[in-house]
Write a protein that holds these residues in place. Structure first.
Motif, PDB file in Angstrom:
ATOM      1  N   GLY A  57      -1.460  -1.035  -4.038  1.00 17.18           N
ATOM      2  CA  GLY A  57      -2.692  -0.293  -3.829  1.00 17.18           C
ATOM      3  C   GLY A  57      -2.404   1.119  -3.362  1.00 17.18           C
ATOM      4  N   VAL A  58      -2.895   2.107  -4.088  1.00 13.61           N
ATOM      5  CA  VAL A  58      -2.697   3.507  -3.689  1.00 13.61           C
ATOM      6  C   VAL A  58      -3.943   4.007  -2.979  1.00 13.61           C
ATOM      7  CG1 VAL A  58      -2.325   5.871  -4.481  1.00 13.61           C
ATOM      8  CG2 VAL A  58      -1.062   3.979  -5.551  1.00 13.61           C
ATOM      9  N   LEU A  59      -3.748   4.493  -1.759  1.00 11.97           N
ATOM     10  CA  LEU A  59      -4.827   5.087  -0.970  1.00 11.97           C
ATOM     11  C   LEU A  59      -4.499   6.558  -0.773  1.00 11.97           C
ATOM     12  CD1 LEU A  59      -7.385   4.918   0.799  1.00 11.97           C
ATOM     13  CD2 LEU A  59      -5.917   4.197   2.701  1.00 11.97           C
ATOM     14  N   VAL A  60      -5.303   7.426  -1.363  1.00 10.00           N
ATOM     15  CA  VAL A  60      -5.091   8.862  -1.215  1.00 10.00           C
ATOM     16  C   VAL A  60      -5.489   9.283   0.198  1.00 10.00           C
ATOM     17  CG1 VAL A  60      -5.836  11.153  -1.973  1.00 10.00           C
ATOM     18  CG2 VAL A  60      -5.394   9.353  -3.668  1.00 10.00           C
ATOM     19  N   LEU A  61      -4.584  10.004   0.879  1.00  8.73           N
ATOM     20  CA  LEU A  61      -4.838  10.540   2.211  1.00  8.73           C
ATOM     21  C   LEU A  61      -4.479  12.011   2.154  1.00  8.73           C
ATOM     22  CD1 LEU A  61      -5.579   9.997   5.210  1.00  8.73           C
ATOM     23  CD2 LEU A  61      -3.142   9.592   5.616  1.00  8.73           C
ATOM     24  N   ALA A 110      -6.208   5.128  -8.115  1.00  2.83           N
ATOM     25  CA  ALA A 110      -6.313   5.000  -6.657  1.00  2.83           C
ATOM     26  C   ALA A 110      -7.445   4.045  -6.296  1.00  2.83           C
ATOM     27  CB  ALA A 110      -6.565   6.358  -6.013  1.00  2.83           C
ATOM     28  N   ARG A 111      -7.242   3.273  -5.239  1.00  2.00           N
ATOM     29  CA  ARG A 111      -8.284   2.351  -4.778  1.00  2.00           C
ATOM     30  C   ARG A 111      -9.122   2.954  -3.654  1.00  2.00           C
ATOM     31  NH1 ARG A 111      -4.912  -3.302  -4.219  1.00  2.00           N
ATOM     32  NH2 ARG A 111      -3.965  -3.289  -6.294  1.00  2.00           N
ATOM     33  N   GLY A 112      -8.736   4.136  -3.199  1.00  2.00           N
ATOM     34  CA  GLY A 112      -9.515   4.765  -2.136  1.00  2.00           C
ATOM     35  C   GLY A 112      -9.103   6.205  -1.936  1.00  2.00           C
ATOM     36  N   TYR A 113      -9.919   6.934  -1.173  1.00  2.00           N
ATOM     37  CA  TYR A 113      -9.706   8.369  -0.961  1.00  2.00           C
ATOM     38  C   TYR A 113     -10.214   8.694   0.431  1.00  2.00           C
ATOM     39  CZ  TYR A 113      -9.458  13.300  -2.571  1.00  2.00           C
ATOM     40  OH  TYR A 113      -9.148  14.624  -2.769  1.00  2.00           O
ATOM     41  N   VAL A 114      -9.318   9.157   1.297  1.00  2.00           N
ATOM     42  CA  VAL A 114      -9.664   9.415   2.694  1.00  2.00           C
ATOM     43  C   VAL A 114      -9.146  10.793   3.084  1.00  2.00           C
ATOM     44  CG1 VAL A 114      -9.358   8.633   5.087  1.00  2.00           C
ATOM     45  CG2 VAL A 114      -9.570   6.950   3.241  1.00  2.00           C
ATOM     46  N   ILE A 115      -9.959  11.538   3.823  1.00  2.00           N
ATOM     47  CA  ILE A 115      -9.560  12.864   4.294  1.00  2.00           C
ATOM     48  C   ILE A 115      -8.745  12.720   5.582  1.00  2.00           C
ATOM     49  CG2 ILE A 115     -10.385  15.163   4.930  1.00  2.00           C
ATOM     50  CD1 ILE A 115     -10.920  14.254   2.036  1.00  2.00           C
ATOM     51  N   LYS A 116      -7.763  13.618   5.771  1.00  2.00           N
ATOM     52  CA  LYS A 116      -6.775  13.448   6.833  1.00  2.00           C
ATOM     53  C   LYS A 116      -7.328  13.508   8.255  1.00  2.00           C
ATOM     54  CE  LYS A 116      -2.359  14.621   4.707  1.00  2.00           C
ATOM     55  NZ  LYS A 116      -1.263  15.604   4.644  1.00  2.00           N
ATOM     56  N   ASP A 117      -8.521  14.056   8.438  1.00  2.00           N
ATOM     57  CA  ASP A 117      -9.050  14.073   9.805  1.00  2.00           C
ATOM     58  C   ASP A 117      -9.790  12.784  10.153  1.00  2.00           C
ATOM     59  OD1 ASP A 117     -11.338  14.390   8.343  1.00  2.00           O
ATOM     60  OD2 ASP A 117     -11.933  16.291   9.247  1.00  2.00           O
ATOM     61  N   ILE A 136       0.843  -1.194   0.000  1.00  2.00           N
ATOM     62  CA  ILE A 136       0.000   0.000   0.000  1.00  2.00           C
ATOM     63  C   ILE A 136       0.876   1.242   0.000  1.00  2.00           C
ATOM     64  CG2 ILE A 136      -1.869   1.251   1.186  1.00  2.00           C
ATOM     65  CD1 ILE A 136      -2.739  -1.527   0.462  1.00  2.00           C
ATOM     66  N   VAL A 137       0.472   2.248  -0.772  1.00  2.00           N
ATOM     67  CA  VAL A 137       1.076   3.579  -0.695  1.00  2.00           C
ATOM     68  C   VAL A 137       0.014   4.543  -0.186  1.00  2.00           C
ATOM     69  CG1 VAL A 137       2.075   5.506  -1.972  1.00  2.00           C
ATOM     70  CG2 VAL A 137       2.737   3.155  -2.544  1.00  2.00           C
ATOM     71  N   LEU A 138       0.296   5.190   0.953  1.00  4.10           N
ATOM     72  CA  LEU A 138      -0.562   6.267   1.444  1.00  4.10           C
ATOM     73  C   LEU A 138      -0.043   7.552   0.820  1.00  4.10           C
ATOM     74  CD1 LEU A 138      -1.221   5.722   5.270  1.00  4.10           C
ATOM     75  CD2 LEU A 138      -2.757   5.340   3.356  1.00  4.10           C
ATOM     76  N   LEU A 139      -0.845   8.183  -0.020  1.00  2.00           N
ATOM     77  CA  LEU A 139      -0.370   9.267  -0.877  1.00  2.00           C
ATOM     78  C   LEU A 139      -1.134  10.564  -0.659  1.00  2.00           C
ATOM     79  CD1 LEU A 139       1.321  10.188  -3.390  1.00  2.00           C
ATOM     80  CD2 LEU A 139      -0.561   9.320  -4.796  1.00  2.00           C
ATOM     81  N   ASP A 140      -0.402  11.629  -0.324  1.00  2.00           N
ATOM     82  CA  ASP A 140      -1.001  12.959  -0.265  1.00  2.00           C
ATOM     83  C   ASP A 140      -1.041  13.540  -1.675  1.00  2.00           C
ATOM     84  OD1 ASP A 140      -2.047  15.342   0.595  1.00  2.00           O
ATOM     85  OD2 ASP A 140      -0.257  16.013   1.650  1.00  2.00           O
TER      86      ASP A 140
END
Length: 215
Positions: free
Chosen positions: A86-90, A107-114, A56-60
């Motif tokens: 798997g790239v998860l946008v954070l 990207a396989r997902g998109y999550v806000i930093k809070d 997994i890559v957590l990617l800003d």
């Protein structure tokens, strides 16, 4: 695909060292997660991913050099070069177009930093299972983007409903509970959706559907 018995290897890509340190501290409390690398720039991300080959890559989306959406280009490059990663946008950015474009870029997902710790870890594990992962706000953005394009595969109203919930990252069981149908029936609809869209996985179905304008 990663099983729960295996350790998930994570690379953190964020231009703020303190954010990376905080994420590392949080994630490495989990027995099945280890952070194998960090990067602050697109160039560093390429090197670290090539060297560590993470799951997994957590990617800003905002990196230290470039535009506020430089991470989209990094996402496209990484998913093209390393399809098993798997790239998860954070990120802090929440915009309907950005959410959809991130999926278009692989990207396989998109999550806000809070997001809270539980939600972040849950999203990481969903991506590891080759499922889509969205928090409630990015999921809403995905649903708002749903359109039916002429000439594209025709989904039944039930399949469309299942697809919308797939885009929210729900499991078959949760989809069944929302739609008041059995888990077996959900699996049937998911298979039909994947067949019509010509996708081999749930995540690919969401991705392909977004490219077709279905979400």
């Amino acid at each position: 695909m990663i099983t729960r018995a295996q350790t998930l290897k994570i690379v953190l890509v964020d231009d703020h060292a303190i954010v990376r340190q905080g994420l590392r501290s949080i994630l490495e409390r989990e027995n099945d997660i280890t952070v194998v690398g960090e990067a602050a720039t697109a160039a560093e991300a390429r090197v670290v991913v090539e060297r560590t080959r993470p799951d997994i890559v957590l990617l800003d989306l905002k990196l230290s050099t470039g535009s506020n959406t430089e991470g989209l280009d990094v996402c496209a490059e990484l998913t093209a070069r390393y399809p098993d990663v798997g790239v998860l946008v954070l990120t802090t950015f929440l915009d309907d177009a950005l959410v959809v474009e991130a999926i278009h870029r692989g990207a396989r997902g998109y999550v806000i930093k809070d997001v809270d710790t539980t939600g972040l870890v849950s999203s990481i594990r969903a991506v590891a299972r080759n499922e889509s992962a969205f928090d409630s706000r990015s999921a809403s953005a995905m649903v708002r983007s749903i359109r039916t394009a002429p000439g594209e595969p025709v989904l039944t109203s039930r399949e469309q409903g299942v697809l919308e919930l797939l885009a929210r990252g729900l499991s078959n069981r949760d989809i069944g509970a929302r739609l008041f149908i059995s888990e077996t029936t959900v699996k049937f609809h998911v298979r039909n959706i994947m067949r019509k869209i010509d996708a081999s996985s749930r995540a690919e179905a969401v991705y392909e559907a977004s490219k077709m304008g279905l979400i």
